[in-house]
Design an enzyme around this catalytic site. Sequence first.
Site, mmCIF file in Angstrom:
data_model
loop_
_atom_site.group_PDB
_atom_site.id
_atom_site.type_symbol
_atom_site.label_atom_id
_atom_site.label_comp_id
_atom_site.label_asym_id
_atom_site.label_seq_id
_atom_site.Cartn_x
_atom_site.Cartn_y
_atom_site.Cartn_z
ATOM 1 N N ARG A 1 18.329 3.743 -2.079
ATOM 2 C CA ARG A 1 18.499 5.068 -2.930
ATOM 3 C C ARG A 1 19.314 6.220 -1.994
ATOM 4 O O ARG A 1 20.069 6.928 -2.659
ATOM 5 C CB ARG A 1 17.279 5.550 -3.488
ATOM 6 C CG ARG A 1 17.424 6.614 -4.614
ATOM 7 C CD ARG A 1 16.263 7.487 -4.703
ATOM 8 N NE ARG A 1 15.507 6.850 -5.553
ATOM 9 C CZ ARG A 1 13.988 6.886 -5.583
ATOM 10 N NH1 ARG A 1 13.431 7.595 -4.953
ATOM 11 N NH2 ARG A 1 13.466 5.925 -6.502
ATOM 12 N N TYR A 2 18.658 6.320 -0.715
ATOM 13 C CA TYR A 2 19.053 7.308 -0.148
ATOM 14 C C TYR A 2 20.139 6.681 1.237
ATOM 15 O O TYR A 2 19.955 5.679 1.571
ATOM 16 C CB TYR A 2 17.976 8.263 0.530
ATOM 17 C CG TYR A 2 17.013 8.678 -0.392
ATOM 18 C CD1 TYR A 2 17.256 9.847 -1.036
ATOM 19 C CD2 TYR A 2 15.708 8.378 -0.286
ATOM 20 C CE1 TYR A 2 16.497 10.401 -1.955
ATOM 21 C CE2 TYR A 2 14.958 8.710 -1.483
ATOM 22 C CZ TYR A 2 15.219 9.890 -2.155
ATOM 23 O OH TYR A 2 14.513 10.283 -3.121
ATOM 24 N N ARG B 1 17.950 5.531 4.634
ATOM 25 C CA ARG B 1 16.746 4.907 4.673
ATOM 26 C C ARG B 1 16.422 3.782 3.405
ATOM 27 O O ARG B 1 16.939 4.275 2.232
ATOM 28 C CB ARG B 1 15.591 5.404 4.794
ATOM 29 C CG ARG B 1 15.412 6.697 3.568
ATOM 30 C CD ARG B 1 14.792 8.041 4.255
ATOM 31 N NE ARG B 1 14.487 9.038 3.102
ATOM 32 C CZ ARG B 1 15.383 9.959 2.559
ATOM 33 N NH1 ARG B 1 16.547 9.859 3.012
ATOM 34 N NH2 ARG B 1 14.772 10.714 1.625
ATOM 35 N N CYS C 1 -2.553 -5.826 -2.614
ATOM 36 C CA CYS C 1 -3.119 -4.670 -2.078
ATOM 37 C C CYS C 1 -4.671 -4.984 -1.917
ATOM 38 O O CYS C 1 -5.055 -5.962 -2.620
ATOM 39 C CB CYS C 1 -3.046 -3.480 -3.060
ATOM 40 S SG CYS C 1 -1.502 -2.600 -2.982
ATOM 41 N N CYS D 1 -5.320 0.725 -7.076
ATOM 42 C CA CYS D 1 -5.411 1.929 -7.838
ATOM 43 C C CYS D 1 -4.927 2.056 -9.099
ATOM 44 O O CYS D 1 -3.903 1.616 -9.418
ATOM 45 C CB CYS D 1 -4.400 3.133 -7.081
ATOM 46 S SG CYS D 1 -4.381 2.875 -5.194
ATOM 47 N N CYS E 1 -1.732 3.357 -10.324
ATOM 48 C CA CYS E 1 -0.494 2.671 -9.361
ATOM 49 C C CYS E 1 0.912 2.824 -10.135
ATOM 50 O O CYS E 1 0.920 2.674 -11.361
ATOM 51 C CB CYS E 1 -0.702 1.495 -9.213
ATOM 52 S SG CYS E 1 0.601 0.630 -8.063
ATOM 53 N N ARG F 1 3.399 1.426 -9.210
ATOM 54 C CA ARG F 1 4.222 -0.155 -9.271
ATOM 55 C C ARG F 1 3.464 -1.315 -9.622
ATOM 56 O O ARG F 1 3.502 -2.092 -9.426
ATOM 57 C CB ARG F 1 4.515 -0.348 -7.848
ATOM 58 C CG ARG F 1 5.975 -0.717 -7.508
ATOM 59 C CD ARG F 1 6.450 -0.887 -6.204
ATOM 60 N NE ARG F 1 7.389 0.264 -5.750
ATOM 61 C CZ ARG F 1 7.421 0.634 -4.516
ATOM 62 N NH1 ARG F 1 6.591 0.624 -3.538
ATOM 63 N NH2 ARG F 1 8.429 1.571 -4.213
ATOM 64 N N ASP G 1 3.889 9.494 -11.019
ATOM 65 C CA ASP G 1 5.106 9.005 -11.541
ATOM 66 C C ASP G 1 4.792 8.792 -13.004
ATOM 67 O O ASP G 1 3.480 8.238 -13.478
ATOM 68 C CB ASP G 1 5.537 7.941 -11.070
ATOM 69 C CG ASP G 1 6.293 8.079 -9.511
ATOM 70 O OD1 ASP G 1 7.083 9.225 -9.335
ATOM 71 O OD2 ASP G 1 5.688 7.652 -8.593
ATOM 72 N N ASP H 1 9.559 12.488 -8.051
ATOM 73 C CA ASP H 1 10.310 11.276 -8.168
ATOM 74 C C ASP H 1 11.005 11.378 -9.305
ATOM 75 O O ASP H 1 10.410 10.695 -10.300
ATOM 76 C CB ASP H 1 9.682 10.240 -7.446
ATOM 77 C CG ASP H 1 10.407 9.365 -6.620
ATOM 78 O OD1 ASP H 1 11.848 9.328 -6.705
ATOM 79 O OD2 ASP H 1 10.237 8.639 -5.987
ATOM 80 N N LYS I 1 13.744 12.133 -5.095
ATOM 81 C CA LYS I 1 12.479 13.001 -5.051
ATOM 82 C C LYS I 1 13.259 14.510 -4.514
ATOM 83 O O LYS I 1 14.388 14.592 -3.789
ATOM 84 C CB LYS I 1 11.744 12.763 -3.771
ATOM 85 C CG LYS I 1 10.936 11.623 -3.901
ATOM 86 C CD LYS I 1 10.001 11.531 -2.808
ATOM 87 C CE LYS I 1 9.524 10.183 -2.387
ATOM 88 N NZ LYS I 1 10.784 8.973 -2.323
HETATM 89 C C1 LIG Z 1 10.419 7.923 -1.832
HETATM 90 C C2 LIG Z 1 11.481 6.869 -1.237
HETATM 91 C C3 LIG Z 1 11.889 6.856 0.106
HETATM 92 C C4 LIG Z 1 11.282 7.827 0.959
HETATM 93 O O1 LIG Z 1 11.583 9.156 0.694
HETATM 94 P P1 LIG Z 1 11.142 10.247 2.004
HETATM 95 O O2 LIG Z 1 11.582 11.536 1.118
HETATM 96 O O3 LIG Z 1 11.929 9.980 3.134
HETATM 97 O O4 LIG Z 1 9.685 10.077 2.296
HETATM 98 C C5 LIG Z 1 12.779 6.182 0.300
HETATM 99 N N1 LIG Z 1 13.671 5.254 -0.499
HETATM 100 C C6 LIG Z 1 12.987 5.082 -1.876
HETATM 101 C C7 LIG Z 1 13.803 4.467 -2.785
HETATM 102 C C8 LIG Z 1 12.133 6.128 -2.094
HETATM 103 O O5 LIG Z 1 11.561 6.030 -3.593
#
Ligand SMILES: *Cc1c(COP(=O)(O)O)cnc(C)c1O
Length: 356
Positions: free
Chosen positions: A94-95, A98, A107, A111, A114, A116, A279, A316, A323
């Site tokens: 998404r970003y 990362r 798990c 929880c 959860c 997910r 969420d 999120d 986020k």
């Molecule tokens: C939450 C999330 C992350 C991690 O985000 P950070 O702000 O770096 O902790 C990375 N990818 C996805 C798809 C996420 O939902």
Amino acid sequence: MQQWQIELQNCVRTLDELEQYIPIENKDHMREVLANMRLSITPHTLRLIDFKNPNDPILLMCVPSDRELRFSPEELTDPIGDEAKSPIPFLTHRYPDRVLVYATFFCSLFCRFCFRRTKTGEATPGPSAEDRDRIVAYLRAHPEVDEVILTGGDPLTLLDEQLEDWFSRLRSVSTVSRIRIHTRVPVNLPSRITNRLVELLRRYSDATHPMYIVTHFNHPNEIAPENVEAIAKLVDAGIVVHNQGPLLRGVNDDSVILEMLFKKLTNMRVVPYYLHQLDLAKGTNHFRVPIERGIEIMRELQGRVTGIALPRYVIDLPGGKGKVPLAHRYVKKQTDSAYQIESPFGEFVNYTEPEK
Ligand SMILES: *Cc1c(COP(=O)(O)O)cnc(C)c1O
């Protein structure tokens, strides 16, 4: 077999087992609840619950409730758009820098809030060797990704050999600098943090290729001596440990409780990282705290609590939109150079920027 594996075998997983701890009123409803998401409570966490108190915070987080059957129209099957941003199976991108990699959907403890739950709640299989090859190929084709977040499920429920397979694959990609593991094992199954595991994590980190762990404590009652010991082992080995978790109604929606939690974590050298707005997962509405109240709680903490213990309160956004921080509006712009800024003690301070 190691101690933690024996503990995993001794988790409470059925209504009959749970009934030895707490009376179950409507078994038909409860069976329906468990059909949506499985039940598992680790022996360690069972010992921390006061079953005589129906409002025990840990009980609320892990004992199923028939309120999970009440869905609101705003709640979603894929609340944060994991699927919307998934170019290949078991990976969400998404970003730019990362990716999330789902190492397993298993798990140690499920929880009840959860997000997910549609994946973890059913016995969804994890990635095959072919899937793992495809993930490595994706990382090689995307050198802008310098961080891999192993998530799930809980990656630390995998065996040491399975984790080593992940680490050696990820470290074979030169553009991946950071490996981050998202796990509740230090909370619910601290015996999993064995010397052998710590040694393994250390072997796959060096001065510029760190291993981060983001764990998930939600209430100070979850911090027992075994948890303190598990965290100390990780931090002593040079692993950076952060904490994130949701704001939960009746559990931690109180600035006094959160202050205690964040300070205990900080004293254990765990960095409070994110406090999440819950969420919009199906059947979790009984845990939801209004955003306005969350902002107010964070405002109560600002200035009162040492800055190194204060996480960011984040939401999120649905649909994989990302986020963002949620915060009180301290700054009000008056003119081009004049602002009125509220102090942490509620005073309004005029602030003028010098001319350029
Ligand atoms: C939450 C999330 C992350 C991690 O985000 P950070 O702000 O770096 O902790 C990375 N990818 C996805 C798809 C996420 O939902």
